[in-house]
Design an enzyme around this catalytic site. Structure first.
Site, mmCIF file in Angstrom:
data_model
loop_
_atom_site.group_PDB
_atom_site.id
_atom_site.type_symbol
_atom_site.label_atom_id
_atom_site.label_comp_id
_atom_site.label_asym_id
_atom_site.label_seq_id
_atom_site.Cartn_x
_atom_site.Cartn_y
_atom_site.Cartn_z
ATOM 1 N N ALA A 146 0.779 -1.081 0.132
ATOM 2 C CA ALA A 146 -0.098 0.295 0.228
ATOM 3 C C ALA A 146 0.697 1.613 0.466
ATOM 4 O O ALA A 146 0.758 2.096 -0.595
ATOM 5 C CB ALA A 146 -1.045 -0.252 1.387
ATOM 6 N N ASP A 147 1.564 1.103 0.902
ATOM 7 C CA ASP A 147 2.960 2.292 1.192
ATOM 8 C C ASP A 147 3.223 2.875 -0.743
ATOM 9 O O ASP A 147 3.904 3.500 -0.898
ATOM 10 C CB ASP A 147 3.772 2.309 2.123
ATOM 11 C CG ASP A 147 3.127 2.325 3.171
ATOM 12 O OD1 ASP A 147 2.477 2.946 3.600
ATOM 13 O OD2 ASP A 147 4.091 1.933 4.537
ATOM 14 N N VAL A 148 4.136 1.477 -1.522
ATOM 15 C CA VAL A 148 4.469 1.170 -2.360
ATOM 16 C C VAL A 148 3.578 2.090 -3.761
ATOM 17 O O VAL A 148 3.930 3.046 -4.096
ATOM 18 C CB VAL A 148 5.142 -0.063 -2.995
ATOM 19 C CG1 VAL A 148 5.713 -0.053 -4.185
ATOM 20 C CG2 VAL A 148 6.166 -0.666 -1.934
#
Length: 395
Positions: free
Chosen positions: A168-170
């Site tokens: 999700a961060d990436v």
């Protein structure tokens, strides 16, 4: 050759992964990235280890090359003034404080655009600036759970599973980068800056792609399928003689060639397997046949046979296997950089291959506050002032 974003200055006041990953990409593309870190602790990921390389965590190193680091106390008035001066020289601010935090500090977009009307501010939060969850903190793991991603990841009879990286961060870092590049293009046309409101939740929901579309079209709640595909057969993990591999047969023509490569041309001629919808309906009959056939040879043997037949396939590599693959080195996906305290710093390379303005590894991931004095001097501060800032815990 100049970088594609040379001349663009990014003021990066984000921490951990989504924001730093985004600004690293922009730095790889030639932008001047100034990383602002907490004056005492720095980016949290500096302490996220092991492994550490001479005190520098591998986690921090993965997302912070091509930047300069300045330590700054944004709660102090003089620290805020330094930040405003930096913003006046910049093009983009990247920040991932909780929604409304910078506004309370009088450093929100509305305040900063008074200083720099063409400013672009990318605000990354867990859930966005609107909605009932806007004040909640957002962590990748929580987003993977709440977005539905974990509900479709894992074996059918197992527990929900997260992805092995902070996906999700990436993805949010990538979407933020797209938003910034789009905003720069808008500014080129109109002279206007703007604020980008982007959330981990929104990005992960958008990234459900066909799974989300299947639900919206049918109303049927998607379930975990393990390593199988919800719409295509065969498209999954199989066990070869010496380990696991993936075979991905994407259409009926490929299935004909796949059947021939297995020595079972007749499979593609059977009524229950002739078209993908038939194979999907009758996969409980087809998969055991394929499993028995593929177990007779090694991964390497099948790789040669299936590559020759034009069938997408590949062994399930460990990370070591992957980095040992000649394809990876030939694509410069391992890079080495000089570093003040690490003898040999190896990092993952950039996947962006530009023919006219190639990515360059110009700066090592900066040490904590490594460029504080240099940047302050560039802003016009005298060495005596800088010493006073340090004594007063402004930097």
């Amino acid at each position: 050759m100049k970088g594609a974003l040379e001349g663009i200055r990014i003021i990066d006041v984000s921490r951990v992964l989504a924001g730093p990953f985004c600004s690293m990409i922009l730095g790889d593309l030639g932008a001047d990235v100034i990383k602002i870190e907490h004056y005492k602790t720095g980016d949290e990921t500096r302490g996220w280890g092991p492994p550490f390389l001479n005190g520098e965590s591998a986690y921090y190193l993965c997302a912070n090359r091509n930047k300069q680091s300045i330590s700054l106390n944004l709660k102090a008035e003089e620290g805020k003034e330094i930040f405003r001066k930096l913003v006046s020289t910049g093009d983009v601010v990247v920040q991932n404080f909780k929604a409304g935090t910078l506004k309370k500090m009088d450093l929100g977009y509305e305040s900063l655009k008074e200083i720099n009307p063409s400013l672009i501010m990318a605000s990354i939060t867990g859930f966005g600036s609107t909605g009932p969850y806007k004040d909640l903190p957002g962590y990748d793991y929580i987003i993977q759970a709440m977005s539905g991603l974990m509900s479709i990841t894992g074996e059918p009879d197992g527990t929900p599973m997260k992805v092995g990286v902070a996906i999700a961060d990436v993805l949010t870092g990538l979407y933020t980068c797209i938003g910034i590049l789009s905003s720069l293009q808008h500014r080129n046309k109109t002279g206007e800056g703007q604020e980008i409101d982007i959330s981990l939740m929104d990005c992960q929901v958008a990234s459900l792609i066909n799974v989300a579309s299947n639900y919206l079209s049918s109303g049927i709640v998607p379930e975990r399928l393990g390593n199988q595909h919800p719409n295509i057969v065969p498209y999954q993990v199989f066990s070869a003689k010496d380990g696991e591999m993936v075979v991905a047969v994407g259409n009926d023509e490929q299935f004909k060639r796949f059947s021939a490569a297995l020595g079972r041309q007749d499979l593609s001629e059977m009524k229950e397997f002739i078209h993908n919808e038939n194979r999907l309906e009758n996969k409980s009959k087809l998969i055991p046949i394929l499993e028995e056939l593929l177990a007779k040879k090694t991964k390497k043997e099948w790789k040669g046979i299936l590559d020759k037949a034009g069938i997408p396939n590949g062994p399930i590599n460990t990370v070591q296997d992957m980095f040992d693959d000649q394809q990876i080195s030939s694509r410069e996906m391992i890079v080495e950089m000089d570093h003040p305290s690490i003898e040999t710093l190896r990092l993952t390379g950039s996947p962006i291959k530009l023919s006219k303005s190639p990515v360059k590894m110009r700066h090592h991931p900066p040490m904590f506050g490594e460029h504080t004095e240099t940047i302050l001097e560039q802003l016009g501060y005298h060495p005596d002032q800088i010493d006073r800032f340090r004594k007063n815990q402004i930097i």
